[in-house]
Design a protein around this motif. Structure first.
Motif, PDB file in Angstrom:
ATOM      1  N   LEU A  76       0.815  -1.210   0.000  1.00 45.31           N
ATOM      2  CA  LEU A  76       0.000   0.000   0.000  1.00 45.31           C
ATOM      3  C   LEU A  76       0.851   1.263   0.000  1.00 45.31           C
ATOM      4  N   GLU A 103      -0.093   4.790  -1.976  1.00 47.34           N
ATOM      5  CA  GLU A 103      -0.532   5.897  -1.139  1.00 47.34           C
ATOM      6  C   GLU A 103       0.250   7.155  -1.499  1.00 47.34           C
ATOM      7  N   THR A 104      -0.268   8.293  -1.075  1.00 48.27           N
ATOM      8  CA  THR A 104       0.408   9.569  -1.326  1.00 48.27           C
ATOM      9  C   THR A 104       1.717   9.629  -0.541  1.00 48.27           C
ATOM     10  N   SER A 149       2.398   8.751  -4.492  1.00 49.30           N
ATOM     11  CA  SER A 149       2.313   7.529  -5.270  1.00 49.30           C
ATOM     12  C   SER A 149       3.590   7.293  -6.071  1.00 49.30           C
ATOM     13  N   GLU A 195      -3.269   9.597  -7.834  1.00 49.18           N
ATOM     14  CA  GLU A 195      -3.487   9.638  -6.398  1.00 49.18           C
ATOM     15  C   GLU A 195      -4.793   8.920  -6.081  1.00 49.18           C
ATOM     16  N   CYS A 255      -9.688   9.145  -1.348  1.00 50.10           N
ATOM     17  CA  CYS A 255      -9.752   8.856   0.081  1.00 50.10           C
ATOM     18  C   CYS A 255     -10.735   7.714   0.333  1.00 50.10           C
ATOM     19  N   THR A 264      -7.430   3.088  -0.334  1.00 51.72           N
ATOM     20  CA  THR A 264      -6.356   2.386   0.389  1.00 51.72           C
ATOM     21  C   THR A 264      -6.756   2.118   1.828  1.00 51.72           C
ATOM     22  N   GLU A 265      -7.554   3.018   2.414  1.00 50.96           N
ATOM     23  CA  GLU A 265      -8.009   2.797   3.790  1.00 50.96           C
ATOM     24  C   GLU A 265      -8.924   1.582   3.878  1.00 50.96           C
ATOM     25  N   GLU A 313      -6.710  -1.412   3.662  1.00 49.90           N
ATOM     26  CA  GLU A 313      -5.998  -1.553   4.930  1.00 49.90           C
ATOM     27  C   GLU A 313      -6.912  -2.086   6.020  1.00 49.90           C
ATOM     28  N   CYS A 318      -8.572  11.760   5.446  1.00 48.91           N
ATOM     29  CA  CYS A 318      -7.272  11.431   4.847  1.00 48.91           C
ATOM     30  C   CYS A 318      -6.342  12.648   4.746  1.00 48.91           C
ATOM     31  N   ARG A 356       0.873   9.607   9.764  1.00 44.96           N
ATOM     32  CA  ARG A 356       0.260   8.285   9.909  1.00 44.96           C
ATOM     33  C   ARG A 356       1.194   7.401  10.721  1.00 44.96           C
ATOM     34  N   ARG A 379       1.916   3.508   9.522  1.00 45.25           N
ATOM     35  CA  ARG A 379       2.710   3.115   8.354  1.00 45.25           C
ATOM     36  C   ARG A 379       4.078   2.542   8.728  1.00 45.25           C
TER      37      ARG A 379
END
Length: 618
Positions: A97, A101-102, A104, A120, A123, A126-127, A130, A181, A186, A189
């Motif tokens: 991921l 993710e940003t 990218s 990109e 929002c 990817t969440e 995850e 987002c 974060r 990560r």
């Protein structure tokens, strides 16, 4: 890793289903099965326990887990190939991921001058992925904690850390959604590589070994620091004269101040700037080389090798302990399986147990998740005992087959009645025919390299590929003929039984398809033949690139040369054993990359006062 002392507790005690809470209330233990109601169900439970114990022994797993019927089903399902594949894919997905993710990384090039605007993800995309991964991990830690029991869960630091990391990741995920987002940081990560480490026993052992090696490594590191500081001060005092041009150039270039002098000698410790660092002073006076030679001898050749020796000694000792622990786990698993299967000659349960019925063991072996080759070898060894009960030593010897490499017998060759076909079968199955194929592949490789060298200075529009096209066509015809003759001599099953033949066959099919496509598009080679460029590579160039793969055909000669075979097997074993270290390196680079992006994102200012992300500078 479980404590060996925990594994040496009495088998089938309270925590293993003897009479404790991990066994259904009122159900007798396996060792007390008698004739009566429910005997079949209890006997099936004993057989299932033996299956799990044997699988634990094969995989070097601890036997400290629940042993009731429902827990056994859950345990086998958890360690099934499908479940473990889903868990491995989930770990790969959550690590991947970071590339979408940003910011990218899904671009064809990293150069900002030619790179289009990266895609990109919206929002929630990817969440959402995850969240699925975190749900899988939550189920994973729940199943593990249930199977090992609360007592073992509290003693296992990896499971406790697993739970903490999962809770922190879930909380940070909720914060991300609540801020749509746009959160500045974060936390979850950099924690993602933990899921990879906790799922690999070898990586956990490697980390434990590194932690145990740190005290001795720190002592050598202190000696290196003292050595570096002393020579730094000595160098700054040595190269201070402004009258001597050599000293002054050395001082201005490498010893201007303490940080630069320390950095120069630190790089010299790795010999990366040798001999550049001493050239200015050495060009004026050879005696200055004594300083740099002494520094290199003490630091690079003595202290660095001492550090390597300490690391090697620590890992060798820990490897021996790890092998002993793995052997103990296998012994405990096989002994536990023997205990639940052992009966007297009359077929009644016995407190001590004098043997195992071969038919019971064969029935259990049919349920064990094991490759067919080893399973067949063990079954043949059991049948060789006849109907006698297997003693404890004989039962243990059966599991020695797991450590042996099974050599598959090649399928029988086809039988021909014609003397001509039998002679052809003998010729085309001989090793000299393989040598001829290797020689032809070498000739193909040499011709391609020769024409690449000859055409290096010739413009593409002036090249004539007529000769190379004819040669390539001849070589592909030979490869096809070789494939058909080997199938004739060995049979289709015999041909596919050798991995080298499978590789050669795939290459031949690919080359044949490309050659037919080339002839269909560009016609047969003729003087002045120049296949045109269509797309990134023409069919003709693709054919020549695939031909380069034929160099791997020469790897088949390695087993026939003893010294090369020993070296090759050592390299392959080294690669296998370095997988855990490779995983540690991946974790380290991944964490540093994520932390670096978080720290330096948007802090670089362009001449036009517009902020440029640091990843756009490379």
């Amino acid at each position: 890793m479980a404590d060996p002392q925990e594994e040496s507790k009495p088998l089938l005690s309270r925590v293993r289903g003897g009479s404790g809470r991990d066994r259904p209330e009122g159900a007798p233990a396996c060792r007390s099965v008698q004739v009566g109601p429910g005997t079949t169900a209890r006997r099936d439970l004993c057989l299932d326990q033996a299956v799990v114990f044997i699988e634990d022994a094969i995989q070097y797993r601890s036997i400290n887990h629940r042993m009731d019927a429902s827990s056994l089903w859950l345990y086998r399902w958890y360690y099934s190939s499908l479940c473990q594949w889903i868990l491995s894919f989930t770990i790969f997905l959550i690590l991947f991921l970071a590339f979408i993710e940003t910011p990218s990384s899904l671009t064809s090039t990293a150069d900002v001058r030619y790179r289009p605007v990266p895609w990109e993800p919206p929002c929630g995309l990817t969440e959402g992925l995850e969240a699925l991964c975190l749900l899988v991990f939550a189920a994973d830690v729940s199943v593990k904690s249930y199977l090992v029991g609360w007592a073992q869960f509290r003693k296992n630091p990896w499971l406790l850390a697993y739970l903490v990391v999962l809770v922190v990741s879930l909380m940070d995920w909720i914060v991300s959604l609540s801020l749509v987002c746009h959160e500045p940081l974060r936390v979850r990560r950099p924690l993602r590589p933990f899921f990879l480490m906790q799922n690999s026993s070898m990586m956990k052992k490697t980390l434990k070994c590194i932690r145990r090696s740190l005290p001795e490594m720190a002592s050598v590191g202190l000696l290196l620091a003292i050595h570096l500081c002393l020579f730094t001060m000595f160098g700054m005092l040595l190269f201070t004269s402004e009258k001597d041009a050599g000293q002054d150039k050395e001082r201005l270039t490498y010893f201007r101040n303490l940080p630069e002098a320390l950095t120069s000698l630190l790089v010299l410790l790795t010999t990366a700037n040798n001999p550049d660092v001493m050239i200015p002073a050495y060009s004026k006076n050879r005696a200055y080389a004594i300083f740099f030679v002494a520094f290199t001898l003490i630091g690079s050749l003595f202290l660095m090798n001492l550090l390597t020796a300490i690391i090697y000694n620590q890992f060798r000792g820990y490897l021996m302990k790890s092998l002993q622990t793995s052997l103990l786990r296998r012994r405990l698993g096989t002994r536990a399986a023997y205990k639940v299967l052992s009966v007297t000659a009359a077929g009644e349960a016995h407190p001590e147990g004098v043997g195992v019925k071969p038919q019971d063991f064969l029935h259990v072996l049919q349920k064990v998740q094991l490759d067919s080759d080893h399973k067949q070898a063990i079954m043949e060894k059991v049948r060789s005992h006849g109907g006698d009960l297997l003693s404890a030593d004989e039962f243990q010897e059966l599991f020695d087959e797991f450590d042996k490499r099974v050599i598959k017998e090649p399928p029988p060759r086809p039988e021909y009645r014609s003397p001509f076909l039998r002679s052809a079968q003998f010729v085309f199955s001989h090793r000299y025919f393989n040598y001829l194929g290797n020689f032809m592949a070498l000739g193909n490789l040499v011709t391609i390299c020769a024409f690449l060298v000859l055409d290096a200075d010739v413009p593409p529009e002036d090249r004539d590929d007529f000769v190379l096209g004819i040669l390539n066509f001849v070589f592909i015809l030979y490869y096809l003929l070789e494939l058909l003759l080997k199938v004739l001599a060995l049979g289709l099953r015999g041909y596919l039984a050798h991995p080298s033949n499978v590789f050669d066959g795939l290459l031949t099919v690919v080359l044949l398809v490309l050659e037919i496509s080339t002839l269909a598009v560009y016609r047969f080679p003729h003087p002045g033949w120049k296949p045109e460029m269509l797309g990134l590579l023409s069919l003709w160039d693709m054919t020549r690139l695939v031909n380069m793969l034929l160099v791997f055909r020469f790897l088949r000669i390695i087993p026939s040369m003893k010294l090369m075979a020993v070296v090759a097997s050592t390299i392959m074993d080294l690669i296998k054993n370095m997988r855990a270290f490779g995983g540690i390196l991946v974790v380290v680079y991944y964490v540093f990359a994520i932390v670096g992006i978080s720290l330096f994102r948007g802090v670089v200012v362009a001449p036009g006062n517009s902020r440029i992300p640091p990843w756009d500078l490379y």
